[in-house]
Design an enzyme around this catalytic site. Sequence first.
Site, PDB file in Angstrom:
ATOM      1  N   GLU A  96      45.956 -58.886  91.560  1.00  0.00           N
ATOM      2  CA  GLU A  96      46.264 -58.493  92.939  1.00  0.00           C
ATOM      3  C   GLU A  96      45.202 -59.064  93.880  1.00  0.00           C
ATOM      4  O   GLU A  96      44.007 -58.960  93.598  1.00  0.00           O
ATOM      5  CB  GLU A  96      46.259 -56.971  93.080  1.00  0.00           C
ATOM      6  CG  GLU A  96      47.394 -56.263  92.376  1.00  0.00           C
ATOM      7  CD  GLU A  96      47.272 -54.756  92.468  1.00  0.00           C
ATOM      8  OE1 GLU A  96      48.291 -54.089  92.713  1.00  0.00           O
ATOM      9  OE2 GLU A  96      46.149 -54.222  92.286  1.00  0.00           O
ATOM     10  N   HIS A 130      41.711 -58.239  92.331  1.00  0.00           N
ATOM     11  CA  HIS A 130      41.782 -57.157  91.346  1.00  0.00           C
ATOM     12  C   HIS A 130      42.451 -57.616  90.060  1.00  0.00           C
ATOM     13  O   HIS A 130      43.675 -57.764  89.980  1.00  0.00           O
ATOM     14  CB  HIS A 130      42.538 -55.968  91.943  1.00  0.00           C
ATOM     15  CG  HIS A 130      42.585 -54.784  91.038  1.00  0.00           C
ATOM     16  ND1 HIS A 130      43.696 -53.976  90.916  1.00  0.00           N
ATOM     17  CD2 HIS A 130      41.663 -54.274  90.178  1.00  0.00           C
ATOM     18  CE1 HIS A 130      43.448 -53.023  90.038  1.00  0.00           C
ATOM     19  NE2 HIS A 130      42.224 -53.187  89.570  1.00  0.00           N
ATOM     20  N   ASN A 185      48.003 -49.823  90.464  1.00  0.00           N
ATOM     21  CA  ASN A 185      47.372 -48.547  90.134  1.00  0.00           C
ATOM     22  C   ASN A 185      48.122 -47.355  90.713  1.00  0.00           C
ATOM     23  O   ASN A 185      48.096 -46.259  90.138  1.00  0.00           O
ATOM     24  CB  ASN A 185      45.917 -48.525  90.579  1.00  0.00           C
ATOM     25  CG  ASN A 185      44.988 -48.948  89.459  1.00  0.00           C
ATOM     26  OD1 ASN A 185      45.075 -48.453  88.347  1.00  0.00           O
ATOM     27  ND2 ASN A 185      44.115 -49.886  89.753  1.00  0.00           N
ATOM     28  N   SER A 210      39.438 -50.851  91.983  1.00  0.00           N
ATOM     29  CA  SER A 210      40.785 -50.398  91.671  1.00  0.00           C
ATOM     30  C   SER A 210      41.358 -49.484  92.743  1.00  0.00           C
ATOM     31  O   SER A 210      42.571 -49.303  92.819  1.00  0.00           O
ATOM     32  CB  SER A 210      40.790 -49.644  90.333  1.00  0.00           C
ATOM     33  OG  SER A 210      40.372 -50.465  89.286  1.00  0.00           O
TER      34      SER A 210
END
Length: 280
Positions: A148, A136, A186, A115
């Site tokens: 992602e 991700h 994030n 992350s």
Amino acid sequence: MKVGIIGAGVMGRGIAQVSASAGHQVVLFEINDEVLQIAKTNIAATLSKALELGKINAESVAATHENLQYTSRIADVQVDLIIEAIVEKFEVKMQVLSQLAEINGSSTIYASNTSSIPLTQIAANFAYPAQVVGIHYFNPAHIMKLVEVISAEQTSPEVLQIAKNYVTSVNKTCIVAKDAPGFIVNRVARHFYVEGLKIAEENAASYEVIDDLVRASGFKMGPFELMDLIGVETNLSVTQSMYELFNYDPKFRPNRIQQKIVQAGYFGRKTGKGFYTYEK
């Protein structure tokens, strides 16, 4: 494509299910036999629920189970694409990836579901840097549509394209992100958690009220519900990492409330207690 998923926790088992449901041969590796069995049980339950709701048919359920191999032997992970979804610690990830490189060699693609750890840093310390890429997923992986794909400075264009093709093949929406702290989602979401924690710390509102207000604004979950689902310790680890990567910018500072909860071993749904208490 044969896909190896490293780590059978909440995220790993979700990625394994998604990949197997899309027709990929999947090897799900987990060193802890108990966690591996929990993953197998959870995947079966999730597929049964989807069948009950009419979202998939019996043939799809059978095919998904057929595509899944569960193992606690890392030597069994001989695949085309590896996606590691283990603890968010650089040293641990590098140790496991190095073992996998010895087993698989230079033709395999090595993806991280990290992350917040820079992919360029991972690639710089890896035997085959051009084969490193970020894939991700978001939790829960079998429901969330966005994935992602992150290119390290060293990632070859061919590897990046294969990663994008894989994401498309599992019926997810692929966005390509730069290797910047927190990537895209994030970085944006960090303040969703941090501000919620600040409000609670200042006693302006309770966890329940904050979550209720956020849901009333159109979100499916509030910050405290979501942290409990993701894993409070995982969420804190990402915040700490981004705080350091942004040169200790105060707006990313980890909150003491969350730190104390993690110190107590309250990681959310997985432990039966986090910001809320759950029946195990």
